[in-house]
Scaffold this motif. Sequence first.
Motif, PDB file in Angstrom:
ATOM      1  N   UNK A 163     -42.596 -22.474  15.213  1.00  0.00           N
ATOM      2  CA  UNK A 163     -41.285 -21.813  15.220  1.00  0.00           C
ATOM      3  C   UNK A 163     -40.529 -22.167  16.504  1.00  0.00           C
ATOM      4  N   UNK A 164     -41.244 -22.164  17.632  1.00  0.00           N
ATOM      5  CA  UNK A 164     -40.608 -22.488  18.917  1.00  0.00           C
ATOM      6  C   UNK A 164     -40.059 -23.903  18.913  1.00  0.00           C
ATOM      7  N   UNK A 165     -40.866 -24.846  18.428  1.00  0.00           N
ATOM      8  CA  UNK A 165     -40.413 -26.235  18.378  1.00  0.00           C
ATOM      9  C   UNK A 165     -39.228 -26.393  17.430  1.00  0.00           C
ATOM     10  N   UNK A 166     -39.291 -25.716  16.289  1.00  0.00           N
ATOM     11  CA  UNK A 166     -38.196 -25.795  15.326  1.00  0.00           C
ATOM     12  C   UNK A 166     -36.921 -25.183  15.860  1.00  0.00           C
ATOM     13  N   UNK A 167     -37.049 -24.089  16.608  1.00  0.00           N
ATOM     14  CA  UNK A 167     -35.877 -23.424  17.174  1.00  0.00           C
ATOM     15  C   UNK A 167     -35.181 -24.315  18.192  1.00  0.00           C
ATOM     16  N   UNK A 168     -35.971 -24.989  19.031  1.00  0.00           N
ATOM     17  CA  UNK A 168     -35.385 -25.899  20.017  1.00  0.00           C
ATOM     18  C   UNK A 168     -34.604 -27.012  19.319  1.00  0.00           C
ATOM     19  N   UNK A 169     -35.190 -27.581  18.275  1.00  0.00           N
ATOM     20  CA  UNK A 169     -34.505 -28.649  17.528  1.00  0.00           C
ATOM     21  C   UNK A 169     -33.231 -28.130  16.865  1.00  0.00           C
ATOM     22  N   UNK A 170     -33.306 -26.927  16.299  1.00  0.00           N
ATOM     23  CA  UNK A 170     -32.143 -26.360  15.619  1.00  0.00           C
ATOM     24  C   UNK A 170     -31.007 -26.079  16.602  1.00  0.00           C
ATOM     25  N   UNK A 171     -31.354 -25.510  17.761  1.00  0.00           N
ATOM     26  CA  UNK A 171     -30.328 -25.225  18.773  1.00  0.00           C
ATOM     27  C   UNK A 171     -29.655 -26.513  19.224  1.00  0.00           C
ATOM     28  N   UNK A 172     -30.456 -27.555  19.459  1.00  0.00           N
ATOM     29  CA  UNK A 172     -29.897 -28.835  19.880  1.00  0.00           C
ATOM     30  C   UNK A 172     -28.943 -29.412  18.841  1.00  0.00           C
ATOM     31  N   UNK A 173     -29.333 -29.341  17.579  1.00  0.00           N
ATOM     32  CA  UNK A 173     -28.482 -29.858  16.501  1.00  0.00           C
ATOM     33  C   UNK A 173     -27.195 -29.056  16.383  1.00  0.00           C
ATOM     34  N   UNK A 174     -27.282 -27.725  16.463  1.00  0.00           N
ATOM     35  CA  UNK A 174     -26.097 -26.874  16.380  1.00  0.00           C
ATOM     36  C   UNK A 174     -25.120 -27.140  17.525  1.00  0.00           C
ATOM     37  N   UNK A 175     -25.675 -27.304  18.722  1.00  0.00           N
ATOM     38  CA  UNK A 175     -24.809 -27.567  19.877  1.00  0.00           C
ATOM     39  C   UNK A 175     -24.085 -28.902  19.716  1.00  0.00           C
ATOM     40  N   UNK A 176     -24.807 -29.921  19.264  1.00  0.00           N
ATOM     41  CA  UNK A 176     -24.167 -31.234  19.070  1.00  0.00           C
ATOM     42  C   UNK A 176     -23.037 -31.148  18.050  1.00  0.00           C
ATOM     43  N   UNK A 177     -23.265 -30.415  16.971  1.00  0.00           N
ATOM     44  CA  UNK A 177     -22.223 -30.272  15.952  1.00  0.00           C
ATOM     45  C   UNK A 177     -20.999 -29.561  16.508  1.00  0.00           C
ATOM     46  N   UNK A 178     -21.224 -28.504  17.277  1.00  0.00           N
ATOM     47  CA  UNK A 178     -20.110 -27.745  17.850  1.00  0.00           C
ATOM     48  C   UNK A 178     -19.320 -28.582  18.840  1.00  0.00           C
ATOM     49  N   UNK A 179     -20.017 -29.319  19.690  1.00  0.00           N
ATOM     50  CA  UNK A 179     -19.329 -30.114  20.700  1.00  0.00           C
ATOM     51  C   UNK A 179     -18.512 -31.244  20.070  1.00  0.00           C
ATOM     52  N   UNK A 180     -18.921 -31.715  18.917  1.00  0.00           N
ATOM     53  CA  UNK A 180     -18.217 -32.814  18.257  1.00  0.00           C
ATOM     54  C   UNK A 180     -17.105 -32.332  17.330  1.00  0.00           C
ATOM     55  N   UNK A 181     -17.043 -31.036  17.094  1.00  0.00           N
ATOM     56  CA  UNK A 181     -16.132 -30.512  16.074  1.00  0.00           C
ATOM     57  C   UNK A 181     -14.675 -30.449  16.519  1.00  0.00           C
ATOM     58  N   UNK A 182     -14.416 -30.236  17.803  1.00  0.00           N
ATOM     59  CA  UNK A 182     -13.034 -30.084  18.286  1.00  0.00           C
ATOM     60  C   UNK A 182     -12.853 -30.840  19.595  1.00  0.00           C
ATOM     61  N   UNK A 183     -11.600 -31.190  19.878  1.00  0.00           N
ATOM     62  CA  UNK A 183     -11.297 -31.950  21.104  1.00  0.00           C
ATOM     63  C   UNK A 183     -11.703 -31.179  22.344  1.00  0.00           C
ATOM     64  N   UNK A 184     -11.321 -29.898  22.402  1.00  0.00           N
ATOM     65  CA  UNK A 184     -11.627 -29.127  23.610  1.00  0.00           C
ATOM     66  C   UNK A 184     -13.130 -28.890  23.756  1.00  0.00           C
ATOM     67  N   UNK A 185     -13.834 -28.899  22.638  1.00  0.00           N
ATOM     68  CA  UNK A 185     -15.290 -28.780  22.713  1.00  0.00           C
ATOM     69  C   UNK A 185     -15.894 -30.008  23.385  1.00  0.00           C
ATOM     70  N   UNK A 186     -15.292 -31.178  23.097  1.00  0.00           N
ATOM     71  CA  UNK A 186     -15.784 -32.401  23.739  1.00  0.00           C
ATOM     72  C   UNK A 186     -15.536 -32.371  25.240  1.00  0.00           C
ATOM     73  N   UNK A 187     -14.397 -31.834  25.622  1.00  0.00           N
ATOM     74  CA  UNK A 187     -14.110 -31.682  27.058  1.00  0.00           C
ATOM     75  C   UNK A 187     -15.124 -30.726  27.683  1.00  0.00           C
ATOM     76  N   UNK A 188     -15.402 -29.638  26.986  1.00  0.00           N
ATOM     77  CA  UNK A 188     -16.381 -28.676  27.479  1.00  0.00           C
ATOM     78  C   UNK A 188     -17.765 -29.291  27.623  1.00  0.00           C
TER      79      UNK A 188
END
Length: 344
Positions: free
Chosen positions: A227-252
């Motif tokens: 579960x711990x390993x899966x959670x780390x992978x899931x958080x990483x994937x979610x963050x990448x998606x969020x950062x790529x979703x909007x221009x200001x997210x990329x700046x952030x």
Amino acid sequence: MGGDNAPAHEIAGAVMAARRWQIPIVLVGKATSIEAELAKLNIQGLDISIENANEIVGMHDSASDAVRKKKDSSIRVAFELVQKGAADAVVSTGNSGATMAAGMFVLKRITGIDRPAIATLVPNLKDETLVLDVGGNVDCKPQHLVQFALMGSVYASQMLGKAAPRVGLLSNGEEDSKGNELTREAKRVLKQTSLNYIGYIEGRDIYNGRVDVVVCDGFVGNVVLKVSEGLVEAIGTMLRKEFRSRFWSRIGYLLAKPALKAFRRKVDYAEYGGAPLLGIQGTAMICHGSSSPRAIMNAVKMAHDNVTRQVNRKLTERIGEIRALQSDAFEAPNVVAQPNTQGV
């Protein structure tokens, strides 16, 4: 020879450890394959030798059959080198069940330890938490949990520098009324030991730094680990998606990049290397089958430190207390314990 990327990653990581910390290395496996990989690397001045072993234990091999029938397998030969004094520790990325079985078959258990345990370090809000067992024994007796507590406490003291490691028993609540038959009986005896036992803990306490050692059976521990390993992978994937979703997210992301890199290093299993197999008369590190060279390098360093800090000697010195308690503390067992021969 049994890892997902064997033997390339194993050899590259071992060479890195030899170069960085001047640790002598014996590479065990098919000599021709090892020599071909070493030819790609700069090993000048490094203390690296080869021990030929012609057989390989696959991930789907039965652990017990592999140890007994494949007498020239790399994992068995590696443990035999330790038995003969030609090596001090084993690091393996192969079949974890076979690694555990070979350690028990060749080196035997420490007197007073019924079941060796696989331990792993997970990051918490302060430093690290040691969790055991994480898959070596899926069905346990109460006395096994008490032995795990002792082994975890000694390891945390010698390897993590904890003067009096806080030991917690993983349960479904902190109250004494919680738990099951297994944990309640183990809790009763743990209270009688000299360990710094703080009582039942919940899953959240693994990560908040409340304890240094978390004790559980291998079934629960393996679920916690995955579960711990899966959670780390899931958080990483979610963050990448969020950062790529909007221009200001990329700046952030550009502003947060240093912090994110630091976070990734903290939760990356490669930083911790491998999981120590505690309770055998020798030192062994069990690594992910897909371990990177950096993970192998760190596992070799952990194995080296385990030997130089005399974890097994300290454990042997303290096992007498647990053995004395066990002689009259437990009733006739009604839980059957079997080693996990299917691996982790």
